[in-house]
Design a protein around this motif. Sequence first.
Motif, short mmCIF file in Angstrom:
data_model
loop_
_atom_site.label_atom_id
_atom_site.label_comp_id
_atom_site.label_asym_id
_atom_site.label_seq_id
_atom_site.Cartn_x
_atom_site.Cartn_y
_atom_site.Cartn_z
N THR A 101 0.65 -1.20 0.11
CA THR A 101 0.13 0.15 -0.15
C THR A 101 0.73 1.25 0.17
O THR A 101 2.03 1.41 0.73
CB THR A 101 -0.86 0.15 1.37
N LEU A 103 -0.19 5.19 0.63
CA LEU A 103 -1.19 6.20 0.78
C LEU A 103 -0.73 7.45 0.28
O LEU A 103 -1.69 8.74 0.60
CB LEU A 103 -1.62 6.15 2.33
N ASN A 127 -5.47 -3.40 -2.00
CA ASN A 127 -4.78 -2.49 -1.52
C ASN A 127 -5.46 -1.04 -1.31
O ASN A 127 -6.26 -0.49 -2.13
CB ASN A 127 -3.88 -2.17 -2.81
N LYS A 128 -5.46 -0.46 -0.17
CA LYS A 128 -5.91 0.60 0.37
C LYS A 128 -5.89 1.80 -0.42
O LYS A 128 -6.64 2.72 -0.57
CB LYS A 128 -5.96 0.67 1.99
N CYS A 154 -9.97 -4.65 1.92
CA CYS A 154 -9.23 -3.45 2.26
C CYS A 154 -9.63 -3.06 3.51
O CYS A 154 -8.85 -2.02 4.13
CB CYS A 154 -9.62 -2.31 1.25
N ASN A 182 -7.47 -1.74 12.96
CA ASN A 182 -6.11 -1.97 12.82
C ASN A 182 -5.93 -3.11 13.97
O ASN A 182 -5.34 -2.93 14.96
CB ASN A 182 -5.30 -0.85 13.13
N LEU A 217 2.56 3.36 9.24
CA LEU A 217 1.23 3.38 8.78
C LEU A 217 0.28 3.08 9.76
O LEU A 217 -0.89 3.39 9.99
CB LEU A 217 1.12 2.66 7.48
N ASP A 218 0.72 1.86 10.61
CA ASP A 218 -0.27 1.44 11.65
C ASP A 218 -0.27 2.38 12.73
O ASP A 218 -1.18 2.81 13.24
CB ASP A 218 0.14 0.02 12.02
N ASP A 223 -3.19 4.09 8.66
CA ASP A 223 -3.92 2.99 8.04
C ASP A 223 -5.40 2.67 8.35
O ASP A 223 -6.38 2.66 7.60
CB ASP A 223 -3.38 1.64 8.74
N SER A 224 -5.76 3.09 9.82
CA SER A 224 -7.31 3.34 10.05
C SER A 224 -7.84 4.38 9.37
O SER A 224 -9.15 4.21 9.16
CB SER A 224 -7.32 3.44 11.69
N LYS A 227 -8.84 3.46 5.95
CA LYS A 227 -9.91 2.25 6.15
C LYS A 227 -11.40 3.39 6.46
O LYS A 227 -12.47 3.06 5.84
CB LYS A 227 -10.06 1.36 7.02
#
Length: 333
Positions: A101, A103, A127-128, A154, A182, A217-218, A223-224, A227
Amino acid sequence: MREVKLFIVGLGNVGGGLVKLMKSLEKEIERKYSTKLKVVGAVDIEGSAFSKEGLDLDEILKTKNKGSIKNYPKFGSAKNALEQIEENWKNFDVLVEVSTTNLETAQPALDHIRNSLEKGKHVVTSNKGPIALHYDSLIKLAKKNGVILGFEACVAGVIPVIRILRGYLALDKVQGINAIVNGTCNFILGKMSEGISFEKALKEAQEKGYAEADPALDVTGMDSAAKLVILNNIVSSRQISLKDVKINGIENLSGDARNTKLIASLRNGDAKVQPEKVQEGSFFASVNGVLNAIEIETEIAGPLKFSGRGAGGRETAYAVLADILKIAAENRI
């Protein structure tokens, strides 16, 4: 028995997990779906392999385990994904985009997806990046070309939240969403609630394969947030982007982390991701380890709650596989 030819871009945890699932579930897939899945192409960061007659699943795993898929006997090459799409688009039915991914630009996955949709190919992705950054244009492109863009993988691992929002709840009005999406952060926060430091909890998550070598990212909440953008853009006519989300991660947390969860929430156009104390005994308080959970408030159905595994290549690969089989079941091949 219908045959579905797959071109897999990305052979990491998700792509490799998909190949393993296809191998272990082959007979069940044929029996329950009257479908035979055939991998005709596969790509990693160094090269690719493509054969119209199909690649052997064991050989894909064996070759990748030794290095790059470009070394696949007879059919391996240094060609990248776009080159293979241009050359072989008539020889596959579904692009499976499960690469890393991005972003910031969503590349190179965005080009892979756009190119395939424009050529009338179905696309399934975990893939987000492309979905979070270009949701509306990609949905319109898929519709224009009469194909399906599946992206269940995703968000929230094996929880079929996207299918629920786009299908079962399509006529209902979603009033709010609260979610733990996450699994990496949820695992780390669980360890911190036991008195373990953030650094040690992160290291354990990495050792168990729940966190990447670069966990930014996490743990930063990005990441959240991605989403959450995807969920919003499914249920709301007001499309948002990452810059519209208020984001606070867990990387600077210290002290008492008991009952602390990284919550992604959406209500009245207000999107935010932040660590929150949840009530002991509540739905979110019971979500431990790498589990994900989603609470959807709607006008007709009322509050709906779902939980399930959200981190792991196998779990995400299962969501990818479900999207592929949905395309096959709808006789869209």
